[in-house]
Design an enzyme around this catalytic site. Structure first.
Site, PDB file in Angstrom:
ATOM      1  N   CYS A 129       0.816  -1.219   0.000  1.00  0.00           N
ATOM      2  CA  CYS A 129       0.000   0.000   0.000  1.00  0.00           C
ATOM      3  C   CYS A 129       0.845   1.263   0.000  1.00  0.00           C
ATOM      4  O   CYS A 129       0.533   2.235  -0.715  1.00  0.00           O
ATOM      5  CB  CYS A 129      -0.941   0.002   1.200  1.00  0.00           C
ATOM      6  N   HIS A 242      -3.088   6.391   4.860  1.00  0.00           N
ATOM      7  CA  HIS A 242      -1.655   6.560   5.077  1.00  0.00           C
ATOM      8  C   HIS A 242      -1.203   7.933   4.594  1.00  0.00           C
ATOM      9  O   HIS A 242      -1.716   8.461   3.599  1.00  0.00           O
ATOM     10  CB  HIS A 242      -0.861   5.508   4.304  1.00  0.00           C
TER      11      HIS A 242
END
Length: 338
Positions: A129, A242
């Site tokens: 990711c 994130h």
């Protein structure tokens, strides 16, 4: 299209259901698979209730499947890859099992979509990711001038460790607000009101496996064996998006204005960068959204060929489920060009 989801009950599996619907993916038949524990669970898709079937080595379960989205961990992916692909299904795998295999494409459609057509084993790997988010932002800069090196500090949400990690963060916050000792199970330390500079296991060079994934995967995705990445990956008490602070060095100087235009024209990127108005990407506002958001675009004061910027992206979405679905969509949309 006949589609399968392996790991349907997990956080990414559930996000895959939502993304398939949001993207209007042409699903004619959907099959859901999971562990013996989740078998029998039912989920709605397009008004139909679909039961999760236990994943076994019966390859007939995947006969006529076009795309199998697999998000059940590396060991499951390795064990069942041959079963899933035996009858020609394209397996788009969200684990780390095959990412660095030379004969398995590692794909971010905005960056190297055509690599998906090189899946000689019918397996395509979804990158880590943090890597996905970063290379989407690196691509427009690299198109202006090849990037020599990257330094990145990540601020990774609890969602990167799964649904149980998100639950742990919520529970710890509640426990601490009541004056209780927090329950610590998923992480090495209490995450609530804390940051942990440690994601995945440490390797012999002092970097974690998460940090080395960014080093290795970026080279493969961008077809740039000489591009080096030095990463520091940190877990922060955020639910599901994130953030990354990125410094790049390019072969020639790139102005902030030039970089901004490149970001504005890039596929999958959206700019929020108005410092005077205190506007910049933040995980609280980005959760649930599709693009990689970029802000705080500046010259690097230490390097005349350097730029620095800030990115935020939803880890479960673009960092996992959405990227996987976009790979399949890219293949469908470009199949006639092959």
């Amino acid at each position: 299209m006949k589609v399968a989801i392996v790991g349907a009950s997990g956080a990414v599996g559930q996000e895959l259901l939502r993304v398939l619907d949001e993207q209007n993916f042409p699903v004619d038949e959907l099959r859901l698979f999971g562990s013996s524990r989740s078998a029998g669970s039912k989920y709605k898709f397009h008004g139909e209730e679909i039961a999760v079937k236990e994943l076994t080595h019966d390859a007939e379960d995947f006969r006529h499947i076009d795309f199998a989205f697999v998000s059940a961990g590396a060991s499951t992916s390795k064990e069942f890859a041959e079963t899933i692909t035996r009858h020609g299904a394209t397996m788009i795998d969200n684990s780390s099992a095959f990412r660095m295999d030379a004969d398995v494409p590692l794909v971010v459609p905005e960056v190297n979509g055509d690599d998906a057509f090189q899946a000689t084993r019918n397996i395509i790997a979804n990158p880590n990711c943090t890597t996905i988010q970063m290379v989407v932002a690196l691509k427009p800069i690299n198109d202006l001038s090849p990037i020599r090196r990257v330094h990145v500090a990540t601020y990774q949400a609890a969602s990167g460790a799964g649904a149980t990690a998100m639950d742990e963060l919520v529970n710890q916050t509640a426990q601490l607000s009541r004056g209780e000792e927090p329950t610590i199970e998923k992480f090495a330390y209490q995450l609530a009101f804390n940051v942990i500079p440690h994601i995945d296991v440490f390797t012999d060079n002092g970097y974690t496996k998460e940090e080395m994934k960014m080093y290795n995967e970026t080279k493969k995705i961008m077809h740039a064996p000489d591009l080096n990445v030095s990463a520091m990956c940190v877990r922060v008490p955020v639910m599901r998006a994130h953030s990354e602070a990125i410094w790049v060095e390019t072969e020639r100087p790139i102005s902030v204005a030039e970089a901004r235009r490149a970001f504005e024209n890039a596929v999958g990127v959206q700019i929020i960068d108005e410092p005077a108005e205190k506007r910049y990407p933040m995980p609280l506002e980005i959760a649930g959204k599709d693009p990689v958001y970029v802000g705080r675009i500046r010259q690097d004061l230490t390097n005349p060929n350097g730029l620095t910027f800030w990115t935020v992206s939803d880890q479960i979405k673009k960092g996992a489920a959405l990227n996987a679905v976009q790979i399949a969509m890219y293949m469908i949309e470009n199949a006639n060009l092959r």
